[in-house]
Design an enzyme around this catalytic site. Structure first.
Site, PDB file in Angstrom:
ATOM      1  N   PHE A  86     -20.397 -16.388 -38.888  1.00  0.00           N
ATOM      2  CA  PHE A  86     -19.988 -16.165 -40.270  1.00  0.00           C
ATOM      3  C   PHE A  86     -18.563 -15.648 -40.249  1.00  0.00           C
ATOM      4  O   PHE A  86     -18.285 -14.587 -39.707  1.00  0.00           O
ATOM      5  CB  PHE A  86     -20.883 -15.159 -40.992  1.00  0.00           C
ATOM      6  CG  PHE A  86     -20.486 -14.984 -42.432  1.00  0.00           C
ATOM      7  CD1 PHE A  86     -20.946 -15.868 -43.394  1.00  0.00           C
ATOM      8  CD2 PHE A  86     -19.623 -13.976 -42.820  1.00  0.00           C
ATOM      9  CE1 PHE A  86     -20.555 -15.741 -44.724  1.00  0.00           C
ATOM     10  CE2 PHE A  86     -19.228 -13.829 -44.136  1.00  0.00           C
ATOM     11  CZ  PHE A  86     -19.693 -14.715 -45.101  1.00  0.00           C
ATOM     12  N   ASP A 136     -13.096 -12.782 -33.586  1.00  0.00           N
ATOM     13  CA  ASP A 136     -13.208 -12.417 -34.991  1.00  0.00           C
ATOM     14  C   ASP A 136     -13.881 -11.051 -35.064  1.00  0.00           C
ATOM     15  O   ASP A 136     -15.097 -10.939 -34.945  1.00  0.00           O
ATOM     16  CB  ASP A 136     -14.025 -13.476 -35.732  1.00  0.00           C
ATOM     17  CG  ASP A 136     -14.266 -13.124 -37.200  1.00  0.00           C
ATOM     18  OD1 ASP A 136     -13.878 -12.018 -37.630  1.00  0.00           O
ATOM     19  OD2 ASP A 136     -14.872 -13.941 -37.914  1.00  0.00           O
ATOM     20  N   LYS A 179     -11.576  -5.896 -43.369  1.00  0.00           N
ATOM     21  CA  LYS A 179     -12.539  -4.920 -43.889  1.00  0.00           C
ATOM     22  C   LYS A 179     -12.045  -3.483 -43.773  1.00  0.00           C
ATOM     23  O   LYS A 179     -11.331  -3.004 -44.633  1.00  0.00           O
ATOM     24  CB  LYS A 179     -13.902  -5.118 -43.228  1.00  0.00           C
ATOM     25  CG  LYS A 179     -14.546  -6.474 -43.577  1.00  0.00           C
ATOM     26  CD  LYS A 179     -15.998  -6.532 -43.203  1.00  0.00           C
ATOM     27  CE  LYS A 179     -16.608  -7.911 -43.442  1.00  0.00           C
ATOM     28  NZ  LYS A 179     -16.645  -8.333 -44.842  1.00  0.00           N
TER      29      LYS A 179
END
Length: 411
Positions: free
Chosen positions: A139, A224, A253
């Protein structure tokens, strides 16, 4: 009667989320309050974006100070904030260059563009032939390029045609990676721990083997770490658990301190050198407001040793969850304060468990119907971890235990 705030949001907002039925109005530290003043422990941290807790005074101070001076200019001009922010980011991660963006998905797209151009201009792959290897269960965001290499049918349904150039292999299988490499392979894009897939931790040494394979075949290793980076797993970067350094690194984030969308792609010199003026950009990426908050977040992470806290309290929470031994629990997985509890949907779905936790004053979210995630702000205390475990145990005690025990996996 439905809450008016929920009714209004349902009326005017696209139904691309299914929120829990709670209307939040304020937050401080690890705690959130709803419109009626009820307090909830945040065990989700906005998918790790709120790693420093809500409304952290140092971050709010950096935000308000900079907002009163200069917020956005675009990268058409230099500012006094971007250089110091990127210097600290590069020094802490050991990466020589950084390209600032906003969302994590934008940073992933940046990495894809960099990897492809490096493949053509440096490695010598024939034009329009570059391939990037990804893992099943990945994801990385919601853009059409990214969902195009997802293995989740819902993420793809109705959104094609998709860009080519991606090859998918099983996560955690280094041999499969090596078999998939061809002369056209430019990069391997991988999450050190798969978050949205259910907090899937690969076998020990997996990334180290991938590093060796990529080195042998002149393939870029791009990690990632939008969700796993910046202390979440007990190290600054999750890739550090295997003692490796990627060629490219994606962060987001927590980089925005829970206040702004701040992300970055970091890379070795020759990889970042493929970008020339006009090749790539972002109106808001690297704006002074984001840079000021990002720098304050990094200093807080470093000075408060929050990665160490995540390591220590993550072990405490993992041990506490594994001690529950309820037949509904199929697996407990995680590292640091990124933990997944896999439930047997024949006993209770993860969504229903999250609803019961909400009723008991804990907020988190399920993933893939069977996994409850626990990823509290890194400022949480041992007493608060213990209080959460007590509540979780209580929810299990309210379930029927007339279910045969199944073999559990504690990866």
């Amino acid at each position: 009667m439905k809450n008016p705030a929920i009714t209004l949001e349902d009326r005017y907002c696209a139904h691309n989320y299914q929120p829990l039925p709670v209307v939040l109005s304020s937050g401080q530290g690890i705690w959130l309050r709803d419109q009626d003043g009820k307090r909830y422990m945040d065990m989700m941290s906005a998918y790790s974006a709120v790693s420093f807790g809500h409304s952290h005074p140092a971050l709010v101070a950096a935000l308000t100070k900079q907002a009163g001076q200069l917020a956005v200019t675009s990268r058409a001009f230099y500012t006094d904030q971007l250089g110091p922010f990127l210097q600290l980011l590069c020094e802490m991660t050991g990466m020589p260059k950084a390209l600032p963006m906003n969302s994590g998905a934008e940073a992933v797209e940046t990495a894809i563009k960099a990897a492809r151009k490096w493949g053509y201009k440096v490695k010598g792959i024939a034009d329009q032939s570059a391939e990037i290897i990804v893992c099943r269960g990945n994801f990385a965001g919601r853009t059409t390029t990214i969902v195009g290499f997802s293995s989740e049918p819902q993420y793809r349904d109705g959104f094609g045609p998709f860009a080519g150039g991606f090859v998918s292999v099983p996560f955690g299988d280094a041999d499969a990676l090596e078999k998939a490499i061809t002369p056209n392979t430019a990069a391997f894009l991988v999450e050190p721990i798969q978050g949205e897939a259910g907090i899937i931790v690969p076998p020990e040494g997996y990334l180290k083997k991938c590093r060796e394979i990529c080195d042998r075949h002149n393939v870029l290793l791009i990690c990632d770490e939008v969700q796993t980076g910046l202390g979440r797993t007990g190290r600054l970067l999750a890739s550090e658990h295997d003692g490796i350094k990627p060629d490219g690194l994606i962060l987001g984030k927590a980089l925005g301190g829970g206040l702004l969308a701040v992300s970055a792609f970091l890379a070795r010199e020759d990889l970042m050198a493929v970008f020339a003026p006009g090749d790539h950009g972002s109106t808001f990426g690297g704006n002074p407001l984001a840079a000021a908050v990002g720098q304050a977040a990094l200093r807080l992470l470093r000075d408060e040793k929050l990665a160490d806290t995540a390591q220590r309290l993550g072990e405490r929470m993992l041990a506490g969850l594994r001690a529950i031994q309820h037949p509904a629990i199929r697996a407990i997985r995680g590292r640091g304060l990124l933990i997944g509890m896999d439930l047997d949907p024949a006993v209770i779905t993860a969504r229903e468990f999250c609803e019961r936790l909400m009723q008991q004053g804990i907020l988190t979210k399920d993933t893939h119907d069977t996994v409850v995630r626990f990823a509290p702000p890194l400022i949480i205390t041992a007493d608060e971890i213990d209080a959460a475990l007590t509540t979780i145990r209580h929810v299990f005690e309210t379930l029927s235990t007339a279910v045969p025990l199944t073999e559990k996996s504690y990866a």
